[in-house]
Motif scaffolding. Sequence first.
Motif, mmCIF file in Angstrom:
data_model
loop_
_atom_site.group_PDB
_atom_site.id
_atom_site.type_symbol
_atom_site.label_atom_id
_atom_site.label_comp_id
_atom_site.label_asym_id
_atom_site.label_seq_id
_atom_site.Cartn_x
_atom_site.Cartn_y
_atom_site.Cartn_z
ATOM 1 N N ALA A 179 0.833 -1.195 0.000
ATOM 2 C CA ALA A 179 0.000 0.000 0.000
ATOM 3 C C ALA A 179 0.871 1.250 0.000
ATOM 4 N N GLU A 180 0.353 2.303 -0.588
ATOM 5 C CA GLU A 180 1.076 3.567 -0.614
ATOM 6 C C GLU A 180 0.858 4.308 0.696
ATOM 7 N N ALA A 181 1.664 5.307 0.935
ATOM 8 C CA ALA A 181 1.495 6.128 2.134
ATOM 9 C C ALA A 181 0.132 6.815 2.081
ATOM 10 N N ALA A 182 -0.376 7.147 3.253
ATOM 11 C CA ALA A 182 -1.679 7.795 3.346
ATOM 12 C C ALA A 182 -1.624 9.163 2.654
ATOM 13 N N SER A 183 -2.781 9.641 2.220
ATOM 14 C CA SER A 183 -2.843 10.918 1.515
ATOM 15 C C SER A 183 -2.553 12.081 2.455
ATOM 16 N N LYS A 184 -2.239 13.231 1.873
ATOM 17 C CA LYS A 184 -1.929 14.416 2.676
ATOM 18 C C LYS A 184 -3.132 14.862 3.492
ATOM 19 N N SER A 185 -4.318 14.822 2.893
ATOM 20 C CA SER A 185 -5.509 15.271 3.629
ATOM 21 C C SER A 185 -5.820 14.327 4.790
ATOM 22 N N TYR A 186 -5.652 13.037 4.591
ATOM 23 C CA TYR A 186 -5.858 12.079 5.679
ATOM 24 C C TYR A 186 -4.851 12.343 6.801
ATOM 25 N N CYS A 187 -3.593 12.559 6.433
ATOM 26 C CA CYS A 187 -2.555 12.769 7.436
ATOM 27 C C CYS A 187 -2.744 14.087 8.176
ATOM 28 N N ARG A 188 -3.268 15.119 7.499
ATOM 29 C CA ARG A 188 -3.559 16.380 8.195
ATOM 30 C C ARG A 188 -4.620 16.158 9.269
ATOM 31 N N ALA A 189 -5.677 15.436 8.923
ATOM 32 C CA ALA A 189 -6.738 15.149 9.896
ATOM 33 C C ALA A 189 -6.212 14.271 11.031
ATOM 34 N N TYR A 190 -5.425 13.272 10.675
ATOM 35 C CA TYR A 190 -4.838 12.388 11.686
ATOM 36 C C TYR A 190 -3.953 13.187 12.649
ATOM 37 N N ALA A 191 -3.100 14.055 12.107
ATOM 38 C CA ALA A 191 -2.177 14.835 12.926
ATOM 39 C C ALA A 191 -2.930 15.808 13.834
ATOM 40 N N LYS A 192 -4.008 16.404 13.333
ATOM 41 C CA LYS A 192 -4.811 17.317 14.149
ATOM 42 C C LYS A 192 -5.425 16.565 15.329
ATOM 43 N N ASN A 193 -6.006 15.414 15.060
ATOM 44 C CA ASN A 193 -6.589 14.614 16.145
ATOM 45 C C ASN A 193 -5.527 14.172 17.143
ATOM 46 N N TYR A 194 -4.372 13.773 16.638
ATOM 47 C CA TYR A 194 -3.279 13.336 17.499
ATOM 48 C C TYR A 194 -2.833 14.471 18.423
ATOM 49 N N ALA A 195 -2.639 15.657 17.844
ATOM 50 C CA ALA A 195 -2.193 16.805 18.643
ATOM 51 C C ALA A 195 -3.274 17.235 19.633
ATOM 52 N N ASP A 196 -4.534 17.205 19.210
ATOM 53 C CA ASP A 196 -5.627 17.574 20.111
ATOM 54 C C ASP A 196 -5.676 16.643 21.319
#
Length: 108
Positions: free
Chosen positions: A26-43
């Motif tokens: 599988a390829e790396a996750a998309s930029k938009s997915y990773c932005r949402a993931y990173a926001k949730n992680y930081a929150d």
Amino acid sequence: MKKVMSLILSTALVSSAFVVPLTVPAEAASKSYCRAYAKNYADKKTSRKVVRNLVIGGLVGGVLGAVVGGRTSTAVGAAGGAATGVIVGDSKWQKYYNRGYTNCRNQY
């Protein structure tokens, strides 16, 4: 009957040897997915810490303001300390966001 069954199993085994190497990782996750993931992680990592930093900063600033001088100094010190606490919390949020985004994009 045994020969037919043996032939079928042999054919299945040989054909599976050609199918398995054709799978693509599988390829790396998309930029938009990773932005949402990173926001949730930081929150999740900083939500309680921001409030804690605000309260501690306000208390420390208020005490320092009271030591320096009157009621106005106490209010100004509390406001300044709270603002400093929020700024410190925000920089930590950004650090966690960057870490989460980088980890998400580099999974594969």
